[in-house]
Design a protein around this motif. Sequence first.
Motif, PDB file in Angstrom:
ATOM      1  N   LYS A 169      45.411  19.295  42.075  1.00 54.40           N
ATOM      2  CA  LYS A 169      46.339  19.925  41.115  1.00 54.40           C
ATOM      3  C   LYS A 169      46.125  21.438  41.067  1.00 54.40           C
ATOM      4  O   LYS A 169      47.090  22.213  40.978  1.00 54.40           O
ATOM      5  CB  LYS A 169      46.151  19.308  39.732  1.00 54.40           C
ATOM      6  N   GLN A 224      53.025   8.665  43.368  1.00 49.39           N
ATOM      7  CA  GLN A 224      53.286  10.075  43.060  1.00 49.39           C
ATOM      8  C   GLN A 224      52.904  10.974  44.240  1.00 49.39           C
ATOM      9  O   GLN A 224      53.674  11.865  44.634  1.00 49.39           O
ATOM     10  CB  GLN A 224      52.497  10.496  41.812  1.00 49.39           C
ATOM     11  N   VAL A 225      51.731  10.720  44.805  1.00 46.71           N
ATOM     12  CA  VAL A 225      51.279  11.516  45.943  1.00 46.71           C
ATOM     13  C   VAL A 225      52.185  11.261  47.150  1.00 46.71           C
ATOM     14  O   VAL A 225      52.507  12.187  47.915  1.00 46.71           O
ATOM     15  CB  VAL A 225      49.807  11.205  46.285  1.00 46.71           C
ATOM     16  N   GLN A 280      47.763  23.071  43.990  1.00 44.14           N
ATOM     17  CA  GLN A 280      49.211  23.206  43.850  1.00 44.14           C
ATOM     18  C   GLN A 280      49.587  24.496  43.113  1.00 44.14           C
ATOM     19  O   GLN A 280      50.665  25.055  43.326  1.00 44.14           O
ATOM     20  CB  GLN A 280      49.777  21.991  43.101  1.00 44.14           C
ATOM     21  N   SER A 337      49.460  25.862  50.420  1.00 41.86           N
ATOM     22  CA  SER A 337      50.090  24.534  50.442  1.00 41.86           C
ATOM     23  C   SER A 337      49.144  23.525  51.096  1.00 41.86           C
ATOM     24  O   SER A 337      48.390  23.877  52.010  1.00 41.86           O
ATOM     25  CB  SER A 337      51.404  24.571  51.225  1.00 41.86           C
ATOM     26  N   ARG A 380      58.202  15.329  50.004  1.00 40.28           N
ATOM     27  CA  ARG A 380      58.763  16.657  49.696  1.00 40.28           C
ATOM     28  C   ARG A 380      58.194  17.739  50.598  1.00 40.28           C
ATOM     29  O   ARG A 380      58.878  18.704  50.942  1.00 40.28           O
ATOM     30  CB  ARG A 380      58.508  17.016  48.222  1.00 40.28           C
ATOM     31  N   MET A 381      56.921  17.572  50.985  1.00 37.83           N
ATOM     32  CA  MET A 381      56.270  18.582  51.816  1.00 37.83           C
ATOM     33  C   MET A 381      56.538  18.362  53.305  1.00 37.83           C
ATOM     34  O   MET A 381      56.099  19.150  54.147  1.00 37.83           O
ATOM     35  CB  MET A 381      54.754  18.574  51.569  1.00 37.83           C
ATOM     36  N   HIS A 398      54.982  13.499  46.955  1.00 34.40           N
ATOM     37  CA  HIS A 398      54.629  14.853  47.392  1.00 34.40           C
ATOM     38  C   HIS A 398      54.647  14.941  48.916  1.00 34.40           C
ATOM     39  O   HIS A 398      55.082  15.947  49.491  1.00 34.40           O
ATOM     40  CB  HIS A 398      53.239  15.239  46.883  1.00 34.40           C
TER      41      HIS A 398
END
Length: 659
Positions: free
Chosen positions: A112, A141-142, A115, A120, A148-149, A145
Amino acid sequence: MASNSVSMAIRSTLTTSKATINLSILEAYLQQCRSLRQFNQILSQMIFTGFIKDTYAASRLHKFSTDLSFVSLYNSRQIFDLLVNPNAFTWNNMMRAYLDNNSAQDVIILYKLMQFSHLSPDSYTFPLVIQACDSLFSGKQVHGHVMRMGFQADVYVNNTLINMYACFNDIDCARQVFDESPVRDSVSWNSILAGYIQMGAAREAKLVFELMPERNIIASNSMIMLFGRHGLMTEARRFFNEMREKDMVSWSVLISSLEQNGMYLEALHMFREMIISGSCIDEIVIVSVLSACANLVAMEQGRSIHGLALKMGIDSYVNLQNACIYMYAAFGHMGAAKEIFSSSYQLDLISWNSMISGYAKCGLIDSARALFDSMPEKDVVSWSAMISGYVQARQFSVALTLFQEMQQGDMRPDEAILVSVISACTHLEAFDEGKSIHDYHIRKSCLRINPILGTSLIDMHMKCGCMKNALEVFHGMEEKGVSTWNAVILGLGTHGLADRSLEMFIEMKRHGVAPNEITFLGVLSACRHMGLVDEARHHFQSMANEHNIQPNVKHYGCMVDLLGRAGMLKEAEELILSMPVAPDEATWGALLAACENYGDRERGERVGRKLIELHPHHDGFHVEMSNMLASNGQWDDALRIRRKMTEGGVVKTPGSSFG
């Protein structure tokens, strides 16, 4: 002292001359570093010269700190916090250090913080963070991420996601990641295969295995383990035999699977083949074959394998020592078990519990109790071994006293303990205490009743006449074994509810439960109480014809009694004469009593003389024969029987006659 290494390094800079340092000098210093003091000197020089601001040099120092045993994780984090612009390698290194030290929550916190920084995550970050997830929710949740990445095509990231979903038993998501992966390596295939194996999905695992482009040893070993776990030993052996290459794990998994499925001789045979093949042997496979020897009571082989472990120098492993203790206890050689126990420096609870169980099974209940009382700590298995030991020794009151002592602590009884104490209550006819245990420890705690515990409860309630409670337990059980059905069938018959007993037998067959000889004893007894001769004949004949169960003397005795009560004396006598086993006195006695009831003088005399011939000192048969002769007016013969009793020293027990 170690926690102050950074502050010590800073203080050290106040007295350190300003020596130059560069990357090559740093590498040389790190290679020579052997103590925390030397490490602090290197750190202080980097701080004083400002070289700590060099991103690459700082990452090297930090990596070195996490690899050293004399630098604490706390100190590594302090160094990390000193860095001005740590690169992705350093962030990942700190996360990996936390993960290696089982500090998964700190990995998530660090992620966190990352972030919020200008940096990145990379393809090495996400596998670490995914492994640190402690729930399916955080894992998803990860995963979001990752999407999205733009790392959803990275094979390393995807393999970690597959493993994460499999660990949280979400095999559908694991399969989705696998199917959508543009690149799959051997780890990808092994991970999805492991997921199906963990779920026990044999069919799906087999399909994945067949689709694998390269079937490696790890995958084959996993399949053998899966089939063994499901009792599919033919499939397991087929997989093993088809393997081009076998390692030690291949042999070990197959042998342990054979042992766990009760195929003890096959396990020993496979172990001999393993030795002939020249494969390495470890303590894991030795434990399996020692257990097989214990179950077969194969003393010679067991001692030989123990000797092999001694020669290999692996006898100090606690699991192997426990297996030896268990084996020698099964042989009844508690002296050998005690020698291993007393000479061990690595005893655990299993060691103590095995010794207590061994002493109890050998009837050495006082030795078991002495060891139990000297235990440094006890678990529920310890209490169970001791309480069941007292029940086996028929010291039921002591078993209940020990159970009450256990309740004074924080220990909660398990199903095995409850079976023992319920059995003790039944034998002592302490039904109020038994009902209390049922109410408090089972009903209120919503304990799942397994077949053994359920059968014990049914037996207790039946014997105290509480048929309603017994049937309530029976109908509430998810799983019922043949003993459970037997307890109900026999219990209902004993209380005169023969019709309900027979109905329960029909329901038992409808549920696909195969009856055994105890079942048929209950069924024949119920038929006898109701006088159902034809039905009894059918069930008696079906034992051998349909169920491959040979009737024993009790089944024959029940049939003879039923036929005798129905006045079918000729058939009853013929049945006795056709018995493949010698009739006992109860069987002959039932026919004698029937002959007297129906006035069959000739047959009664023949049976009576046979009984007196077989059991010349049985007062009941003499009295029964004498009474029958007297009732037929044969006073001289009756007196002759009485004189034989006197001459033979047969004393009539007050109130005794057969029946």
